[in-house]
Each structure stands twice: as structure tokens, then as C-alpha cells.
Design an enzyme around this catalytic site. Structure first.
Site, PDB file in Angstrom:
ATOM      1  N   THR A 133       0.820  -1.211   0.000  1.00 25.32           N
ATOM      2  CA  THR A 133       0.000   0.000   0.000  1.00 25.32           C
ATOM      3  C   THR A 133       0.857   1.265   0.000  1.00 25.32           C
ATOM      4  O   THR A 133       2.012   1.244   0.462  1.00 25.32           O
ATOM      5  CB  THR A 133      -0.896  -0.016   1.264  1.00 25.32           C
ATOM      6  OG1 THR A 133      -1.460   1.278   1.459  1.00 25.32           O
ATOM      7  CG2 THR A 133      -0.106  -0.352   2.527  1.00 25.32           C
ATOM      8  N   ASP A 134       0.284   2.371  -0.440  1.00 29.61           N
ATOM      9  CA  ASP A 134       0.988   3.662  -0.361  1.00 29.61           C
ATOM     10  C   ASP A 134       1.081   4.164   1.082  1.00 29.61           C
ATOM     11  O   ASP A 134       1.855   5.080   1.366  1.00 29.61           O
ATOM     12  CB  ASP A 134       0.301   4.719  -1.242  1.00 29.61           C
ATOM     13  CG  ASP A 134      -1.153   5.002  -0.886  1.00 29.61           C
ATOM     14  OD1 ASP A 134      -1.692   4.361   0.040  1.00 29.61           O
ATOM     15  OD2 ASP A 134      -1.758   5.882  -1.546  1.00 29.61           O
ATOM     16  N   GLU A 135       0.287   3.571   1.989  1.00 31.39           N
ATOM     17  CA  GLU A 135       0.245   4.093   3.361  1.00 31.39           C
ATOM     18  C   GLU A 135       1.576   3.908   4.097  1.00 31.39           C
ATOM     19  O   GLU A 135       1.823   4.558   5.107  1.00 31.39           O
ATOM     20  CB  GLU A 135      -0.903   3.450   4.140  1.00 31.39           C
ATOM     21  CG  GLU A 135      -2.224   3.668   3.427  1.00 31.39           C
ATOM     22  CD  GLU A 135      -3.454   3.395   4.260  1.00 31.39           C
ATOM     23  OE1 GLU A 135      -3.387   3.445   5.492  1.00 31.39           O
ATOM     24  OE2 GLU A 135      -4.506   3.123   3.640  1.00 31.39           O
ATOM     25  N   TYR A 159      -1.739  -0.507  11.066  1.00 33.30           N
ATOM     26  CA  TYR A 159      -1.890  -1.156   9.755  1.00 33.30           C
ATOM     27  C   TYR A 159      -0.693  -0.848   8.866  1.00 33.30           C
ATOM     28  O   TYR A 159      -0.030  -1.755   8.352  1.00 33.30           O
ATOM     29  CB  TYR A 159      -3.191  -0.702   9.075  1.00 33.30           C
ATOM     30  CG  TYR A 159      -3.230  -1.020   7.591  1.00 33.30           C
ATOM     31  CD1 TYR A 159      -3.221  -2.335   7.130  1.00 33.30           C
ATOM     32  CD2 TYR A 159      -3.255  -0.002   6.626  1.00 33.30           C
ATOM     33  CE1 TYR A 159      -3.240  -2.630   5.765  1.00 33.30           C
ATOM     34  CE2 TYR A 159      -3.273  -0.282   5.268  1.00 33.30           C
ATOM     35  CZ  TYR A 159      -3.264  -1.595   4.835  1.00 33.30           C
ATOM     36  OH  TYR A 159      -3.273  -1.892   3.496  1.00 33.30           O
ATOM     37  N   LYS A 163       2.296  -3.308   7.368  1.00 31.09           N
ATOM     38  CA  LYS A 163       2.554  -3.505   5.930  1.00 31.09           C
ATOM     39  C   LYS A 163       4.004  -3.110   5.603  1.00 31.09           C
ATOM     40  O   LYS A 163       4.668  -3.763   4.794  1.00 31.09           O
ATOM     41  CB  LYS A 163       1.573  -2.681   5.086  1.00 31.09           C
ATOM     42  CG  LYS A 163       0.147  -3.167   5.103  1.00 31.09           C
ATOM     43  CD  LYS A 163      -0.063  -4.557   4.508  1.00 31.09           C
ATOM     44  CE  LYS A 163       0.159  -4.612   3.019  1.00 31.09           C
ATOM     45  NZ  LYS A 163      -0.222  -5.950   2.473  1.00 31.09           N
TER      46      LYS A 163
HETATM   47  P1  NAD Z   1      -9.495  -7.350   2.403  1.00 25.95           P
HETATM   48  O1  NAD Z   1      -9.444  -7.058   3.867  1.00 25.95           O
HETATM   49  O2  NAD Z   1     -10.737  -7.069   1.641  1.00 25.95           O
HETATM   50  O3  NAD Z   1      -9.133  -8.883   2.139  1.00 25.95           O
HETATM   51  C1  NAD Z   1      -8.103  -9.535   2.791  1.00 25.95           C
HETATM   52  C2  NAD Z   1      -8.273 -11.036   2.558  1.00 25.95           C
HETATM   53  O4  NAD Z   1      -7.191 -11.700   3.204  1.00 25.95           O
HETATM   54  C3  NAD Z   1      -9.564 -11.609   3.129  1.00 25.95           C
HETATM   55  O5  NAD Z   1     -10.169 -12.464   2.203  1.00 25.95           O
HETATM   56  C4  NAD Z   1      -9.094 -12.366   4.367  1.00 25.95           C
HETATM   57  O6  NAD Z   1      -9.927 -13.476   4.686  1.00 25.95           O
HETATM   58  C5  NAD Z   1      -7.703 -12.811   3.939  1.00 25.95           C
HETATM   59  N1  NAD Z   1      -6.809 -13.076   5.077  1.00 25.95           N
HETATM   60  C6  NAD Z   1      -6.617 -12.286   6.177  1.00 25.95           C
HETATM   61  N2  NAD Z   1      -5.721 -12.865   6.990  1.00 25.95           N
HETATM   62  C7  NAD Z   1      -5.310 -14.007   6.375  1.00 25.95           C
HETATM   63  C8  NAD Z   1      -4.375 -15.021   6.710  1.00 25.95           C
HETATM   64  N3  NAD Z   1      -3.687 -14.972   7.866  1.00 25.95           N
HETATM   65  N4  NAD Z   1      -4.199 -16.049   5.867  1.00 25.95           N
HETATM   66  C9  NAD Z   1      -4.907 -16.108   4.707  1.00 25.95           C
HETATM   67  N5  NAD Z   1      -5.810 -15.191   4.342  1.00 25.95           N
HETATM   68  C10 NAD Z   1      -6.004 -14.146   5.168  1.00 25.95           C
HETATM   69  O7  NAD Z   1      -8.257  -6.552   1.788  1.00 25.95           O
HETATM   70  P2  NAD Z   1      -8.094  -5.899   0.343  1.00 25.95           P
HETATM   71  O8  NAD Z   1      -8.621  -4.521   0.374  1.00 25.95           O
HETATM   72  O9  NAD Z   1      -8.580  -6.858  -0.672  1.00 25.95           O
HETATM   73  O10 NAD Z   1      -6.510  -5.789   0.285  1.00 25.95           O
HETATM   74  C11 NAD Z   1      -5.726  -6.844  -0.274  1.00 25.95           C
HETATM   75  C12 NAD Z   1      -4.261  -6.459  -0.184  1.00 25.95           C
HETATM   76  O11 NAD Z   1      -4.041  -5.234  -0.884  1.00 25.95           O
HETATM   77  C13 NAD Z   1      -3.787  -6.203   1.258  1.00 25.95           C
HETATM   78  O12 NAD Z   1      -2.492  -6.720   1.390  1.00 25.95           O
HETATM   79  C14 NAD Z   1      -3.793  -4.687   1.384  1.00 25.95           C
HETATM   80  O13 NAD Z   1      -2.813  -4.250   2.313  1.00 25.95           O
HETATM   81  C15 NAD Z   1      -3.421  -4.284  -0.031  1.00 25.95           C
HETATM   82  N6  NAD Z   1      -3.920  -2.964  -0.461  1.00 25.95           N
HETATM   83  C16 NAD Z   1      -5.238  -2.625  -0.307  1.00 25.95           C
HETATM   84  C17 NAD Z   1      -5.691  -1.391  -0.771  1.00 25.95           C
HETATM   85  C18 NAD Z   1      -7.146  -0.987  -0.661  1.00 25.95           C
HETATM   86  O14 NAD Z   1      -7.494   0.163  -0.980  1.00 25.95           O
HETATM   87  N7  NAD Z   1      -8.041  -1.864  -0.252  1.00 25.95           N
HETATM   88  C19 NAD Z   1      -4.791  -0.506  -1.383  1.00 25.95           C
HETATM   89  C20 NAD Z   1      -3.450  -0.892  -1.537  1.00 25.95           C
HETATM   90  C21 NAD Z   1      -3.026  -2.122  -1.082  1.00 25.95           C
HETATM   91  P1  TYD Z   2     -10.642   3.965   4.374  1.00 18.08           P
HETATM   92  O1  TYD Z   2     -11.619   3.566   3.308  1.00 18.08           O
HETATM   93  O2  TYD Z   2     -10.760   3.349   5.725  1.00 18.08           O
HETATM   94  O3  TYD Z   2      -9.180   3.762   3.760  1.00 18.08           O
HETATM   95  P2  TYD Z   2      -7.723   4.239   4.328  1.00 18.08           P
HETATM   96  O4  TYD Z   2      -7.844   4.665   5.735  1.00 18.08           O
HETATM   97  O5  TYD Z   2      -6.929   2.998   4.159  1.00 18.08           O
HETATM   98  O6  TYD Z   2      -7.294   5.350   3.416  1.00 18.08           O
HETATM   99  O7  TYD Z   2     -10.741   5.531   4.570  1.00 18.08           O
HETATM  100  C1  TYD Z   2     -10.535   6.427   3.482  1.00 18.08           C
HETATM  101  C2  TYD Z   2     -10.617   7.824   4.038  1.00 18.08           C
HETATM  102  O8  TYD Z   2     -11.977   8.075   4.463  1.00 18.08           O
HETATM  103  C3  TYD Z   2      -9.759   8.038   5.271  1.00 18.08           C
HETATM  104  O9  TYD Z   2      -9.195   9.346   5.218  1.00 18.08           O
HETATM  105  C4  TYD Z   2     -10.727   7.929   6.434  1.00 18.08           C
HETATM  106  C5  TYD Z   2     -12.026   8.434   5.847  1.00 18.08           C
HETATM  107  N1  TYD Z   2     -13.257   7.827   6.413  1.00 18.08           N
HETATM  108  C6  TYD Z   2     -14.295   8.665   6.874  1.00 18.08           C
HETATM  109  O10 TYD Z   2     -14.201   9.910   6.825  1.00 18.08           O
HETATM  110  N2  TYD Z   2     -15.418   8.070   7.379  1.00 18.08           N
HETATM  111  C7  TYD Z   2     -15.565   6.722   7.475  1.00 18.08           C
HETATM  112  O11 TYD Z   2     -16.602   6.232   7.998  1.00 18.08           O
HETATM  113  C8  TYD Z   2     -14.504   5.881   6.988  1.00 18.08           C
HETATM  114  C9  TYD Z   2     -14.608   4.387   7.061  1.00 18.08           C
HETATM  115  C10 TYD Z   2     -13.362   6.480   6.454  1.00 18.08           C
END
Ligand code: NAD
Ligand code: TYD
Length: 356
Positions: A133-135, A159, A163
């Protein structure tokens, strides 16, 4: 030939598996623990498809992972599995340490043992792709340039710290053991199958249910947003052509404040599913207590992946968000099914302590 995907029942992982099998017949072994965020309904269209093998298990279960690797001999492992929600990491960081750090370490160990035993040609062709992630880069001021791959790591939440630690382990396995790794650092994704604890799906679901739309703090925090299928195409491209040991920032060139996002979602719902009383959905916005340590701005400079690998997103924010809102309107059964008991408990915990 096969690939092993971890976390393939989550938001991005399930989109990735569906897109992969729509474009290729190469088998996917999908290892997922099915935490609250894992949902096999996302993969229902693959029922009976022999190219997809779902395995219920933990990336930290070394014996299970070792067995899967030996049995299926994948040419690549793609690690999506993680605990992924910042607010949950604030309330309970332990699972983040267990899966994102210890789990990734155990997965790397199992993969290293498997990879070491391959013949030279297969060793050369093998890839471990880590989805991050960019975070990890921390927070930017308004006028600072977007994150490049050279930006220092400054994670601010449990988080992002977990990561960041996993990224460092992946890097170390390349430099120390020669494991052929690739890492992607992507901005905020949105699209189908997004669990409604994250900003965009939560706003859609709450708006339709006539509930408050909780905006943290002043709503002026900035994120870069990328349609999930564009993230999937970036991962496929990096897997195919990425240089070993390199990291690639992935983003949509789409910086928006949270308030802009909420207003856009409301305007689309006003158009596509107007409120019965004819009033705008924006009336449901409620400013609530800010997230502790809330990062102010993320922005991705995706020049490297564009110039070196020729990848760019195909959706603009306008096209992607319209598709997303429409998907939620068309998939109300999916929404109803994820609104399970455990999810309701989380909503109670996260929002009851916040003052409106
Ligand atoms: P998500 O929370 O929707 O899904 C995570 C999945 O991982 C779930 O299906 C969960 O059951 C599985 N999981 C959790 N712990 C596990 C374990 N110990 N063993 C096997 N499976 C396990 O997450 P997402 O949004 O789909 O993100 C997927 C990846 O992409 C993550 O690594 C996250 O850090 C990264 N990412 C997410 C975003 C975003 O905006 N959602 C952006 C950049 C990177
Ligand atoms: P989120 O979807 O949780 O992603 P991330 O924290 O990984 O960027 O949140 C996106 C942005 O929205 C973040 O700045 C927090 C804000 N946010 C709210 O303002 N209200 C909400 O209920 C949630 C879940 C997030």
C-alpha cells in the site's frame, strides 16, 4: 501451470482471481483464512470451475503452505492476504502483527524452501509478488510531491506499520536469499466486492439505508483513488514484466478529498436512486470525531510503472465511481449478506464512540 494467490476471497484478491480467469486458463490456487473480510460469495461465478481451487487456511500455517506448493508447483505466489482496515488496526493491532508481519514471514519461509528446491530454469522463472500500500510512506503536506518509490517509509498506523514491516521482509528475502520478489505499493482502491467498512462502500450502503454518512474530522483528508480492476491489471503487468527486487507504485492520478468523494457518491445516488422524499443524500452527512493519527494526504507518482512497464489505468474516477455505485445498486443481495452479525458489532464499536 498454476499461480498461488493468498487472500483471494477479499476485495482486491477476488477481483484479481475473477479477472485472471477471465483472461487465462492458468489455474489459481486460492488460499484464504476467510476472516470477516473474506467472502466466498465474491467467487460464486467460479463454482464448478476446475481452474479455481479454494483452500481455507492461514498464510502462517507453514505445513499447509508447504504442502500446497509441493502439490501444485506454482510458478508464482501473489500475496494479497492481510488485515487491511486502519480503524480496526487502531482498535486491535494484534491481528495485524500476526497476519501482516508474522504471516508474511512464514509465507516467505515456505516459499523460500520450495523455490530453493526447484531446478534452475524454474527458479529463474519463479516470482513472489507482494501486494502493498501507499500508506507505508506516511502522510504528505498539501504541496509536497507525490510518493515515488524512493520516498522514505514513515508509517503512522498499526496497519501501515505492519505492511511496511512486511515490505521490508520481502525486500530482505531478495537481497539475502535471492528470492525473485516484486512489490507493488498501491493507492486506495474502490469497486465491486468492497467490504462496506471502507469509505466508498460504507457511504453507498448507509445512504441507501437512510443512515448517517460519517465523515471523520473536517473531511479534507486527501487520498488517491484507483478502480480495483486497474490495480489488478497493474499487478498482472508487474508479474509479467517487473524487474526482480523492484517496487512499483500504482495509482490513479486521482487525488480527492474525502468530502469530494462523499459528495460524488451522493450525487450519483440522487441521479440513479433518488430518495423517496426527493431530498439530496448529502443531507445525511454527519461530521464525526476524527481517526487518531489520521494521515492527511496520500498521493502516488505512478511514472515508473508507466514508463518502465507501459501500464496506465483505463478508468477515470468519473467512469469508475459510476460503475461502482451501479454495481452496489445491482447487488443489494451481496450487501445484505455481508451485513452479518459480526459486522454489525464492528459498526457499533467504531461509531458509537465517535461524537456527531
Ligand atoms: P481485504 O481485507 O478485503 O481482504 C483480505 C483477505 O485476506 C480476506 O479475504 C481475508 O480473509 C484474507 N486473510 C486475512 N488474513 C489471512 C491469513 N492470515 N491467511 C490467509 N488469508 C487471510 O483486503 P483488500 O482490500 O482486498 O486488500 C488486499 C491487499 O491489498 C492487502 O495486502 C492490502 O494491504 C493491499 N492494499 C489494499 C488497498 C485498498 O485500498 N483496499 C490498497 C493498496 C493495497
Ligand atoms: P478507508 O476507506 O478506511 O481507507 P484508508 O484509511 O486505508 O485510506 O478511509 C478512506 C478515508 O476516508 C480516510 O481518510 C478515512 C475516511 N473515512 C471517513 O471519513 N469516514 C468513514 O466512515 C470511513 C470508514 C473512512
Amino acid at each position: 501451470m498454476a499461480i498461488l494467490v493468498t487472500g483471494g476471497a477479499g476485495f482486491i484478491g477476488s477481483n484479481f482471481v475473477l479477472d485472471w480467469l477471465a483472461q487465462s486458463d492458468e489455474m489459481v490456487i486460492n488460499l484464504d483464512k476467510l476472516t470477516y473480510a473474506g467472502n466466498l460469495e465474491n467467487l460464486a461465478s467460479l463454482d464448478g470451475d476446475t481452474r479455481h481451487l479454494f483452500v481455507h487456511g492461514d498464510i502462517g500455517d507453514s505445513a499447509l503452505v508447504a504442502g500446497l506448493l509441493v502439490e501444485h508447483q506454482p510458478r508464482a505466489v501473489l500475496n494479497f492476504a492481510a488485515e487491511s482496515h486502519v480503524d480496526r488496526s487502531i482498535h486491535g493491532p494484534e491481528e495485524f502483527i500476526k497476519t501482516n508481519i508474522v504471516g508474511t514471514f512464514q509465507l516467505l519461509e515456505a516459499v523460500r524452501a520450495y523455490w530453493s528446491g526447484l531446478d534452475l530454469d524454474r527458479q529463474k522463472a519463479f516470482r513472489f509478488l507482494h501486494v502493498s500500500t501507499d500508506e507505508v510512506y506516511g502522510s504528505l503536506d498539501k504541496d509536497e510531491p507525490a510518493f515515488t518509490e524512493q520516498h522514505q517509509y514513515e508509517p503512522n498506523s498499526p496497519y501501515s506499520a505492519s505492511k511496511a514491516a512486511s515490505d521490508h521482509l520481502v525486500r530482505a528475502y531478495h537481497h539475502t536469499y535471492g528470492l525473485p520478489v516484486l512489490t507493488t505499493n498501491c493507492s486506495n482502491n474502490y469497486g465491486p466486492y468492497h467490504f462496506p467498512e471502507k469509505l466508498i462502500p460504507l457511504m453507498i450502503v448507509n445512504a441507501l439505508a437512510g443512515k448517517a454518512l460519517p465523515v471523520y474530522g473536517d473531511g479534507q483528508q486527501i487520498r488517491d483513488w484507483l478502480y480495483v480492476k486497474d490495480h489488478c491489471s497493474a499487478i498482472r503487468r508487474v508479474l509479467e514484466a517487473g524487474e526482480l527486487g523492484e517496487t512499483y507504485n500504482v495509482g490513479g492520478w486521482n487525488e480527492k478529498t474525502n468530502l469530494e468523494i462523499v459528495h460524488t457518491v451522493c450525487a450519483l445516488l440522487d441521479e440513479l436512486r433518488p430518495r423517496a422524499d426527493g431530498q439530496p443524500y448529502q443531507q445525511q452527512i454527519a461530521y464525526v470525531t476524527d481517526r487518531p493519527g489520521h494521515d492527511r494526504r496520500y498521493a502516488i507518482d505512478a511514472t515508473k510503472i508507466a514508463e518502465d512497464l507501459g501500464w496506465k489505468p483505463s478508468e477515470t474516477f468519473e467512469t469508475g465511481i459510476r460503475k461502482t455505485v451501479q454495481w452496489y445498486l445491482n447487488n443489494q443481495d451481496w450487501v445484505a449478506n455481508v451485513l452479518s452479525g459480526s459486522y454489525r458489532e464492528w459498526l457499533e464499536k467504531n461509531y458509537s464512540e465517535r461524537q456527531i
